[in-house]
Design a protein around this motif. Structure first.
Motif, PDB file in Angstrom:
ATOM      1  N   GLY A 161       0.854  -1.290  -0.187  1.00 23.86           N
ATOM      2  CA  GLY A 161      -0.258   0.529   0.065  1.00 23.86           C
ATOM      3  C   GLY A 161       1.125   1.312  -0.174  1.00 23.86           C
ATOM      4  N   GLU A 162       0.365   1.843   0.729  1.00 23.75           N
ATOM      5  CA  GLU A 162       1.256   3.433   0.830  1.00 23.75           C
ATOM      6  C   GLU A 162       2.553   3.224   2.073  1.00 23.75           C
ATOM      7  OE1 GLU A 162      -1.319   5.844   3.755  1.00 23.75           O
ATOM      8  OE2 GLU A 162      -2.649   4.929   1.768  1.00 23.75           O
ATOM      9  N   GLU A 163       2.972   2.420   2.400  1.00 25.09           N
ATOM     10  CA  GLU A 163       3.575   1.814   3.698  1.00 25.09           C
ATOM     11  C   GLU A 163       4.828   2.258   3.486  1.00 25.09           C
ATOM     12  OE1 GLU A 163       3.877  -2.076   5.046  1.00 25.09           O
ATOM     13  OE2 GLU A 163       1.612  -1.935   5.438  1.00 25.09           O
ATOM     14  N   ARG A 164       5.752   2.107   1.766  1.00 25.66           N
ATOM     15  CA  ARG A 164       6.822   2.630   2.089  1.00 25.66           C
ATOM     16  C   ARG A 164       7.105   4.200   0.299  1.00 25.66           C
ATOM     17  NH1 ARG A 164       9.846  -3.376   1.735  1.00 25.66           N
ATOM     18  NH2 ARG A 164       9.722  -3.492   4.614  1.00 25.66           N
ATOM     19  N   LEU A 165       6.602   4.939   0.991  1.00 27.02           N
ATOM     20  CA  LEU A 165       6.622   5.679  -0.120  1.00 27.02           C
ATOM     21  C   LEU A 165       8.155   6.332  -0.659  1.00 27.02           C
ATOM     22  CD1 LEU A 165       3.852   8.526   1.301  1.00 27.02           C
ATOM     23  CD2 LEU A 165       3.219   6.700  -0.856  1.00 27.02           C
ATOM     24  N   LYS A 166       8.128   6.929  -1.774  1.00 29.73           N
ATOM     25  CA  LYS A 166       8.737   6.903  -2.593  1.00 29.73           C
ATOM     26  C   LYS A 166       9.285   7.902  -2.727  1.00 29.73           C
ATOM     27  CE  LYS A 166      11.069   5.101  -5.961  1.00 29.73           C
ATOM     28  NZ  LYS A 166      11.765   4.287  -7.233  1.00 29.73           N
ATOM     29  N   ASN A 167       8.445   8.916  -2.310  1.00 32.07           N
ATOM     30  CA  ASN A 167       8.790  10.538  -2.598  1.00 32.07           C
ATOM     31  C   ASN A 167       7.074  11.145  -1.455  1.00 32.07           C
ATOM     32  OD1 ASN A 167       8.173  13.206  -3.263  1.00 32.07           O
ATOM     33  ND2 ASN A 167       8.975  13.210  -5.315  1.00 32.07           N
ATOM     34  N   ASP A 168       7.320  11.509  -0.306  1.00 28.60           N
ATOM     35  CA  ASP A 168       6.576  11.517   0.559  1.00 28.60           C
ATOM     36  C   ASP A 168       5.879  13.323  -0.013  1.00 28.60           C
ATOM     37  OD1 ASP A 168       7.314   9.792   2.330  1.00 28.60           O
ATOM     38  OD2 ASP A 168       8.899  11.066   3.039  1.00 28.60           O
ATOM     39  N   ALA A 169       6.445  14.096  -1.060  1.00 32.22           N
ATOM     40  CA  ALA A 169       5.371  15.363  -1.540  1.00 32.22           C
ATOM     41  C   ALA A 169       4.199  14.694  -2.089  1.00 32.22           C
ATOM     42  CB  ALA A 169       5.686  15.886  -2.888  1.00 32.22           C
ATOM     43  N   ASN A 170       2.991  15.365  -2.084  1.00 33.52           N
ATOM     44  CA  ASN A 170       1.638  15.224  -2.494  1.00 33.52           C
ATOM     45  C   ASN A 170       1.287  16.137  -3.497  1.00 33.52           C
ATOM     46  OD1 ASN A 170      -1.111  15.030  -1.955  1.00 33.52           O
ATOM     47  ND2 ASN A 170      -1.585  16.581  -1.082  1.00 33.52           N
ATOM     48  N   THR A 171       1.991  16.038  -4.226  1.00 34.41           N
ATOM     49  CA  THR A 171       2.055  16.628  -5.875  1.00 34.41           C
ATOM     50  C   THR A 171       1.654  15.253  -6.500  1.00 34.41           C
ATOM     51  OG1 THR A 171       3.632  16.116  -5.997  1.00 34.41           O
ATOM     52  CG2 THR A 171       3.481  18.008  -5.306  1.00 34.41           C
ATOM     53  N   LYS A 172       1.589  15.533  -8.150  1.00 32.57           N
ATOM     54  CA  LYS A 172       0.906  14.542  -8.510  1.00 32.57           C
ATOM     55  C   LYS A 172       1.753  13.861  -9.520  1.00 32.57           C
ATOM     56  CE  LYS A 172      -1.336  14.518 -13.482  1.00 32.57           C
ATOM     57  NZ  LYS A 172      -1.863  15.136 -14.180  1.00 32.57           N
TER      58      LYS A 172
END
Length: 351
Positions: A317-328
């Motif tokens: 899921g969303e546990e290991r985001l590569k990029n934490d920014a809230n952008t497209k």
């Protein structure tokens, strides 16, 4: 015209089929030469209206050969200049003298050399010149040699720029022209140990070689067998997905085929496919969607011939985001399936 003829003579000497490059011992040398000097001296200061032109003459020199590369010489030339008296309107010959010293550098100890020096030329008045040039020597015997050279002369007193050339014959003393014949003793019979046979040239004697036909490219151990070392080999996979989608795009099929080929080459390896999503949406839905994406890549591997029991899928899921920014762009980067496979390969050590 005379200067052109001398220049051609130097070129012919330089291209002669027989050149001399043997080592030379230290020693004195003496020689004689024919000389040509092209002067263009206008209105000599000690005799107004007198123009001094070209000269022909002869000279002698004495020098010392310090090594294969360096020598030095003293030079004297008796010169006969062609002069024109503009006041009297007649031509006549004027005697002159040239004397000085040169240093010679013999290129690679061979027949070609460069030279530089300082000269005093006495005709009507005295003029000091710096000179530099090139030449060629050809040894007829160990001591006797001929030479041809040309040089540029730059006046220090009046700023004259002249050109000269000469061809000479010289003798270098102290050379061993003929070796002393010596009576050789009868050869001593020495028993030579015969090296043991080594058919595959791996420095291991055939009697000790347990692998007698080792390729020449392989390093070997003490028994003559190929040496091996462990080397880590890896392959990685990254497949990205559009928002809220799990279908594998055709653009990633080649990358998936490379992973399939790696798994086939190393049949003991397995693969863990990790599915991921962006942070958009509910966490429980994202867990389900990420697992579905990993399963879609696994299905493609199975279609390529990989057994299902070698493939493990997990939805993170969303546990290991590569990029934490809230952008497209960040969300697009996070929607992915990743895999990293490594194994140890036993490879030959090369010589």
């Amino acid at each position: 015209m005379k200067l052109k003829t001398l220049t051609i003579a130097i070129a012919l000497a330089a291209t002669s089929a027989s050149t001399f490059a043997a080592d030379k011992e230290e020693g004195f040398y003496i020689g004689a030469f024919g000389d040509y000097y092209d002067a263009s001296w206008k209105n000599m200061r000690d005799q107004a209206g007198l123009d001094v032109n070209e000269s022909t003459g002869w000279g002698v020199e004495a020098g010392y050969r310090f090594s294969d590369y360096w020598s030095a010489r003293l030079e004297y030339a008796d010169m006969d200049f062609n002069a024109f008296d503009k006041v009297a309107g007649n031509r006549n010959n004027i005697d002159g003298e040239r004397y000085g010293i040169d240093a010679l550098y013999h290129l690679d100890g061979g027949p070609f050399y460069g030279l530089f020096g300082i000269k005093e030329i006495d005709v009507v008045d005295d003029n000091t010149f710096l000179n530099a040039g090139v030449g060629y020597q050809h040894f007829i015997t160990d001591g006797l040699f001929v030479n041809a050279e040309t040089a540029v002369y730059q006046g220090l007193d009046r700023g004259y720029t002249d050109v000269g050339a000469k061809i000479g014959i010289n003798y270098l003393f102290g050379q061993n022209s003929a070796p002393v014949e010596q009576v050789k003793p009868a050869p001593e019979v020495v028993e030579v140990a015969v090296a043991p046979a080594d058919s595959d040239n791996d420095n291991i004697a055939d009697t000790d070689d347990k692998c007698p036909n080792t390729p020449m490219t392989d390093a070997v151990d003490g028994t003559g067998c190929t040496l091996y070392e462990d080397k880590e080999v890896t392959v990685s996979l990254l497949v990205t997905f559009p928002n809220n989608a799990s279908a594998v795009s055709t653009q990633y099929l080649n990358d998936i085929e490379k992973v399939s080929a790696f798994l086939k080459e190393y049949p003991d390896t397995t693969v863990l496919l990790e599915g991921h999503t962006s942070a958009v949406g509910k966490a429980t839905y994202n867990k389900w969607l990420s697992k579905k994406r990993a399963d879609a890549v696994a299905k493609q591997l199975v279609a390529d011939g990989i057994a299902e029991d070698r493939i493990t899928t997990v939805g993170l899921g969303e546990e290991r985001l590569k990029n934490d920014a809230n952008t497209k762009a960040a969300n697009a980067e996070n929607r992915r399936v990743e895999a990293h496979i490594k194994t140890i390969k036993n490879v030959k050590v090369l010589r």
